[in-house]
Design a protein around this motif. Sequence first.
Motif, PDB file in Angstrom:
ATOM      1  N   PRO A   1      33.668  43.738  34.909  1.00 45.25           N
ATOM      2  CA  PRO A   1      33.539  42.386  34.853  1.00 45.25           C
ATOM      3  C   PRO A   1      34.749  41.836  34.079  1.00 45.25           C
ATOM      4  N   GLY A   2      35.078  40.814  34.713  1.00 45.75           N
ATOM      5  CA  GLY A   2      36.254  39.960  34.038  1.00 45.75           C
ATOM      6  C   GLY A   2      37.643  40.454  34.625  1.00 45.75           C
ATOM      7  N   MET A   3      37.700  41.550  35.529  1.00 52.34           N
ATOM      8  CA  MET A   3      38.673  42.269  36.021  1.00 52.34           C
ATOM      9  C   MET A   3      39.031  41.986  37.615  1.00 52.34           C
ATOM     10  N   LEU A   4      40.329  41.675  38.221  1.00 52.66           N
ATOM     11  CA  LEU A   4      40.258  41.664  39.365  1.00 52.66           C
ATOM     12  C   LEU A   4      39.951  43.060  40.176  1.00 52.66           C
ATOM     13  N   SER A   5      39.498  43.065  41.048  1.00 52.26           N
ATOM     14  CA  SER A   5      39.083  44.250  42.072  1.00 52.26           C
ATOM     15  C   SER A   5      39.113  44.129  43.482  1.00 52.26           C
ATOM     16  N   VAL A   6      39.351  45.267  44.300  1.00 59.13           N
ATOM     17  CA  VAL A   6      39.248  45.616  45.639  1.00 59.13           C
ATOM     18  C   VAL A   6      38.265  46.865  45.884  1.00 59.13           C
ATOM     19  N   ALA A   7      37.062  46.661  46.457  1.00 56.11           N
ATOM     20  CA  ALA A   7      36.575  47.829  46.678  1.00 56.11           C
ATOM     21  C   ALA A   7      35.701  47.913  47.961  1.00 56.11           C
ATOM     22  N   GLY A   8      35.325  49.041  48.723  1.00 58.50           N
ATOM     23  CA  GLY A   8      34.475  49.102  49.738  1.00 58.50           C
ATOM     24  C   GLY A   8      32.957  48.701  49.385  1.00 58.50           C
ATOM     25  N   ASP A   9      32.299  48.436  50.457  1.00 58.30           N
ATOM     26  CA  ASP A   9      30.914  48.196  50.248  1.00 58.30           C
ATOM     27  C   ASP A   9      30.222  49.464  50.086  1.00 58.30           C
ATOM     28  N   ILE A  10      29.991  50.189  49.050  1.00 58.76           N
ATOM     29  CA  ILE A  10      29.631  51.615  48.888  1.00 58.76           C
ATOM     30  C   ILE A  10      27.967  51.514  49.015  1.00 58.76           C
ATOM     31  N   ALA A  11      27.398  50.497  48.452  1.00 60.73           N
ATOM     32  CA  ALA A  11      25.755  50.562  48.945  1.00 60.73           C
ATOM     33  C   ALA A  11      25.502  50.119  50.409  1.00 60.73           C
TER      34      ALA A  11
END
Length: 334
Positions: free
Chosen positions: A147-157
């Motif tokens: 929370p509060g940080m920029l991020s890029v992630a795949g849709d793991i769920a």
Amino acid sequence: MRTTVHDVASAAGVSVSTVSRALTGGRVSPATRESVLAAAERLGYQPNRAAQGLITGRTGNLGLIVPDLRNPFFADVAKGVTARARSVNCGVFISDTDEDVAAELEAIATLGRNTDGVLLCSPRAGDDDLREVADPESTVLVHRRVPGMLSVAGDIADGTRQAIGHLRALGHRCVAFVAGPEDSWAGQQRLAALAELTAGGDIEILRLGSVAPTFQGGVLAGDLVLAGPATAVLAYNDLVAIGLLHRLAARGVAVPERISVVGYDDISLAAMSHPPLTTVAVPKGKAGAAALELLLRRIGGTDGSPRRTGAPREPEVTLATSLVVRASSGVAPP
């Protein structure tokens, strides 16, 4: 002889200081900037990065920190980062922390001091430690959320749902999940998705391990899988899944006739395994490039240019995952 800033200034009919401002995003008229850029391109001028850094306060370099470059997943992310970096004339320093949290935190601090920004790929440190060490104004997470940080992630769920849905459709009602490192955010996301999927009561998920996220980790998990009632396995990642295939073959267990195996990541080795591995594809290179773009939009160009207008609006970027069905998954045995 190497073209100098004086040559560009002479060709454009402006002063050296005007060339410097034009090339570093300073205040010059659009016509002047266009003239300077055209002259620089015509002469093949390459700015001296060290000298430019004295003017802009930027190094022209970025940092990328990964847990283990032996894993092709992280190598693919790195290729996405470096390809995008080349297109904007950025250098990239890569640090491999060997799955060690202390080394990771030290690398964050070191690269944070010596580059314009840092990309953290699948960091193992806890949220509080990352907030304390990483500068949120010049850091982007890849395949991790804080929370509060920029991020890029795949849709793991969603990837997990696709994998279990595939196995359920093949008639499997007891699936083993071979878990990876306890401090893996991605692993925790998969466990949360699996808990939701078992709420309906028509499928059982058996957690096995935590194992190292490596080929050898999968080999060691093979006997645990065979000791239980599962007819299918979802592995933490493809390296673990390929290790499982190796151990099952050594034990004379037919895949997928006796047991189905599904991986996660779709590394290049997945299609080369025997049998070829069914897996959840994660856009690794795309994630690396997208994370670098987010970082550049946050810090501005590495040449000292200002932040880009209206960016980044969305602090968390989610990339779609997709199931790739190959020969390692099949109908559940009777």
